[in-house]
Design a protein around this motif. Structure first.
Motif, mmCIF file in Angstrom:
data_model
loop_
_atom_site.group_PDB
_atom_site.id
_atom_site.type_symbol
_atom_site.label_atom_id
_atom_site.label_comp_id
_atom_site.label_asym_id
_atom_site.label_seq_id
_atom_site.Cartn_x
_atom_site.Cartn_y
_atom_site.Cartn_z
ATOM 1 N N PRO A 129 0.826 -1.220 0.000
ATOM 2 C CA PRO A 129 0.000 0.000 0.000
ATOM 3 C C PRO A 129 0.858 1.267 0.000
ATOM 4 C CG PRO A 129 -0.797 -1.570 1.632
ATOM 5 C CD PRO A 129 0.510 -2.096 1.147
ATOM 6 N N VAL A 130 0.405 2.262 -0.738
ATOM 7 C CA VAL A 130 1.127 3.522 -0.874
ATOM 8 C C VAL A 130 0.204 4.675 -0.518
ATOM 9 C CG1 VAL A 130 2.136 5.114 -2.562
ATOM 10 C CG2 VAL A 130 2.751 2.693 -2.618
ATOM 11 N N ASN A 131 0.707 5.592 0.325
ATOM 12 C CA ASN A 131 -0.008 6.818 0.664
ATOM 13 C C ASN A 131 0.458 7.905 -0.298
ATOM 14 O OD1 ASN A 131 -0.969 9.227 1.699
ATOM 15 N ND2 ASN A 131 -0.300 8.845 3.799
ATOM 16 N N CYS A 132 -0.456 8.397 -1.133
ATOM 17 C CA CYS A 132 -0.081 9.347 -2.181
ATOM 18 C C CYS A 132 0.104 10.771 -1.679
ATOM 19 C CB CYS A 132 -1.117 9.313 -3.297
ATOM 20 S SG CYS A 132 -1.156 7.729 -4.156
ATOM 21 N N ASP A 133 -0.067 10.979 -0.374
ATOM 22 C CA ASP A 133 0.176 12.306 0.185
ATOM 23 C C ASP A 133 1.656 12.541 0.477
ATOM 24 O OD1 ASP A 133 -2.391 13.107 0.018
ATOM 25 O OD2 ASP A 133 -2.852 13.006 2.161
ATOM 26 N N THR A 134 2.471 11.484 0.360
ATOM 27 C CA THR A 134 3.896 11.611 0.655
ATOM 28 C C THR A 134 4.703 10.838 -0.377
ATOM 29 O OG1 THR A 134 5.556 11.445 2.407
ATOM 30 C CG2 THR A 134 4.013 9.608 2.189
ATOM 31 N N LEU A 135 6.026 10.918 -0.288
ATOM 32 C CA LEU A 135 6.888 10.213 -1.233
ATOM 33 C C LEU A 135 6.841 8.707 -0.977
ATOM 34 C CD1 LEU A 135 10.154 12.387 -1.297
ATOM 35 C CD2 LEU A 135 8.046 12.688 -2.601
ATOM 36 N N THR A 136 6.963 7.940 -2.044
ATOM 37 C CA THR A 136 7.054 6.484 -1.938
ATOM 38 C C THR A 136 8.511 6.111 -1.718
ATOM 39 O OG1 THR A 136 5.187 6.254 -3.457
ATOM 40 C CG2 THR A 136 6.551 4.306 -3.120
ATOM 41 N N SER A 137 8.758 5.058 -0.962
ATOM 42 C CA SER A 137 10.130 4.662 -0.658
ATOM 43 C C SER A 137 10.873 4.249 -1.922
ATOM 44 C CB SER A 137 10.154 3.507 0.350
ATOM 45 O OG SER A 137 9.713 2.311 -0.265
ATOM 46 N N LYS A 138 12.181 4.476 -1.914
ATOM 47 C CA LYS A 138 13.020 4.162 -3.076
ATOM 48 C C LYS A 138 12.962 2.677 -3.411
ATOM 49 C CE LYS A 138 17.812 4.380 -4.725
ATOM 50 N NZ LYS A 138 19.213 4.757 -4.399
ATOM 51 N N CYS A 139 12.903 1.818 -2.399
ATOM 52 C CA CYS A 139 12.867 0.373 -2.646
ATOM 53 C C CYS A 139 11.648 -0.016 -3.482
ATOM 54 C CB CYS A 139 12.870 -0.386 -1.319
ATOM 55 S SG CYS A 139 13.083 -2.174 -1.506
ATOM 56 N N LEU A 140 10.480 0.495 -3.092
ATOM 57 C CA LEU A 140 9.258 0.186 -3.844
ATOM 58 C C LEU A 140 9.308 0.781 -5.254
ATOM 59 C CD1 LEU A 140 6.479 0.702 -1.119
ATOM 60 C CD2 LEU A 140 7.549 -1.431 -1.854
ATOM 61 N N LEU A 141 9.906 1.959 -5.396
ATOM 62 C CA LEU A 141 10.006 2.595 -6.712
ATOM 63 C C LEU A 141 10.902 1.790 -7.638
ATOM 64 C CD1 LEU A 141 10.381 6.341 -5.638
ATOM 65 C CD2 LEU A 141 8.371 5.278 -6.675
ATOM 66 N N MET A 142 12.027 1.309 -7.111
ATOM 67 C CA MET A 142 12.930 0.498 -7.925
ATOM 68 C C MET A 142 12.275 -0.807 -8.336
ATOM 69 S SD MET A 142 16.637 1.109 -6.079
ATOM 70 C CE MET A 142 17.404 -0.239 -6.990
ATOM 71 N N LYS A 143 11.549 -1.425 -7.411
ATOM 72 C CA LYS A 143 10.867 -2.687 -7.718
ATOM 73 C C LYS A 143 9.799 -2.468 -8.782
ATOM 74 C CE LYS A 143 9.494 -6.911 -5.457
ATOM 75 N NZ LYS A 143 10.735 -7.567 -5.915
ATOM 76 N N ALA A 144 9.079 -1.361 -8.685
ATOM 77 C CA ALA A 144 8.055 -1.045 -9.687
ATOM 78 C C ALA A 144 8.691 -0.799 -11.057
ATOM 79 C CB ALA A 144 7.261 0.185 -9.243
ATOM 80 N N GLU A 145 9.834 -0.130 -11.057
ATOM 81 C CA GLU A 145 10.509 0.162 -12.322
ATOM 82 C C GLU A 145 11.042 -1.109 -12.974
ATOM 83 O OE1 GLU A 145 13.898 3.269 -14.039
ATOM 84 O OE2 GLU A 145 13.315 3.320 -11.937
ATOM 85 N N MET A 146 11.412 -2.087 -12.142
ATOM 86 C CA MET A 146 11.937 -3.346 -12.668
ATOM 87 C C MET A 146 10.851 -4.241 -13.234
ATOM 88 S SD MET A 146 15.155 -3.605 -12.677
ATOM 89 C CE MET A 146 15.079 -5.325 -13.148
ATOM 90 N N THR A 147 9.605 -4.038 -12.825
ATOM 91 C CA THR A 147 8.509 -4.890 -13.280
ATOM 92 C C THR A 147 8.373 -4.789 -14.796
ATOM 93 O OG1 THR A 147 7.324 -4.617 -11.200
ATOM 94 C CG2 THR A 147 6.041 -5.363 -13.101
ATOM 95 N N GLY A 148 8.395 -5.919 -15.454
ATOM 96 C CA GLY A 148 8.273 -5.927 -16.913
ATOM 97 C C GLY A 148 9.599 -5.841 -17.624
ATOM 98 N N SER A 149 10.698 -5.659 -16.860
ATOM 99 C CA SER A 149 12.013 -5.589 -17.497
ATOM 100 C C SER A 149 12.436 -6.966 -17.957
ATOM 101 C CB SER A 149 13.041 -5.039 -16.500
ATOM 102 O OG SER A 149 14.332 -5.127 -17.024
ATOM 103 N N LYS A 150 13.012 -7.056 -19.137
ATOM 104 C CA LYS A 150 13.428 -8.348 -19.697
ATOM 105 C C LYS A 150 14.773 -8.792 -19.153
ATOM 106 C CE LYS A 150 10.939 -7.711 -24.047
ATOM 107 N NZ LYS A 150 11.056 -7.595 -25.524
#
Length: 307
Positions: A52-73
């Protein structure tokens, strides 16, 4: 009147329920899904982890990196040329339920320890590696080089812009921005935040630095809200951005982990030192021979005069 009253109450309850499940836009993170209003707060699930992510604040770098990796070949993208500095680039991290990095990260059977910024701070080992704690990154140095210009920027205007941007856009308390230094063409920003200073409601400097780096490189995490760096009504373009990390405990790297470029520099320095020593020895030997020859000639001259 009772049927009408009951119908009105039903409509109100329905409206309240619908409001609770209304879709919303996470302005501070575009890498989310299943967004719904929870009262006045937009809450979503982070892509790739479902945390779960609270959009009133910044998301943690770990979750952002994991999201960016999703779909990477490939599981990795090209390592940064300008690379203690993050020389590994993007990887698929393991995150705690709170969103922070797990101290030990692995890629198959290869493992390493990271700091709170998710940056590797040890050599790579096998799966038996022990990472006893998640070491805090207490100081982050962001160094940017702007494109060539006819005249230098106004240092005070530049300092004010970056301090206000980091405070307002990334919600970092101004006391953690310890320095904004301009030495044309380099801009250096220091963020410092140790364990004792950070309170529960403060955003982490590691998250701020990641958001900021993405903004500067034109890959903003924000939803339809790109950062425009304008100093005195003039857009500023950057040629290079490098981020350095200083931890509360020194990293544990061996000589084996040094990059080929650094090893080459060390070898060149050693060769230069050895060459200098050889030249010095040869020079002294020649000088010694010259002195000996000169003394010999003087002795012969004395013998000639005495005879």
């Amino acid at each position: 009147m009772k049927p009408l009253y009951g119908a009105a109450l039903l409509l109100l309850l329905c409206a309240a329920a619908c409001a609770q499940n209304s879709p919303c836009i996470c302005e501070k993170n575009k890498r989310v899904t299943n967004c719904n209003l929870d009262g006045s707060v937009c809450r979503c699930e982070s892509v790739g982890s479902g945390v779960p992510v609270n959009c009133d604040t910044l998301t943690s770098k770990c979750l952002l990196m994991k999201a960016e990796m999703t779909g990477s070949k490939s599981g990795r993208r090209e390592k940064p040329k300008d690379a203690f500095e993050d020389t590994d680039g993007l990887y698929d991290p393991e995150c705690e339920n709170t969103g922070v990095f797990k101290a030990k990260q692995c890629n198959g059977t290869t493992c390493w320890c990271v700091n709170t910024a998710g940056v590797r701070r040890t050599d790579k080992h096998d799966a038996d590696l022990k990472c006893n704690q998640l070491v805090r990154t207490m100081w982050i140095i962001i160094e940017m080089k702007h494109a060539e210009r006819n005249a230098p920027l106004n240092a005070e205007t530049l300092k004010k812009f970056f301090k206000e941007t980091i405070t307002n856009r990334y919600m970092l308390d101004g006391r953690y921005i310890t320095s904004v230094l301009y030495e044309e063409p380099y801009i250096t920003i220091d963020l410092k935040q140790n364990s004792s200073e950070k309170s529960a409601g403060d955003v982490d400097i590691a998250d701020v630095a990641y958001y900021f780096e993405k903004d500067v490189k034109g890959d903003s995490i924000f939803h339809n809200n790109r950062l425009n760096v304008s100093i005195d009504n003039e857009m500023l373009r950057f040629e290079k951005t490098v981020v350095y990390y200083v931890d509360e405990i020194a990293p544990e790297f061996s000589m084996k982990s040094l990059t080929p470029g650094l090893v080459a520099v060390i070898v060149v320095v050693i060769v230069a030192i050895v060459a200098g020593i050889v030249v010095l020895v040869l020079t002294r030997r020649r000088k010694g021979k010259y002195v000996k020859a000169e003394v010999k000639e003087m002795n012969e001259m004395h013998r000639g005069l005495n005879s």
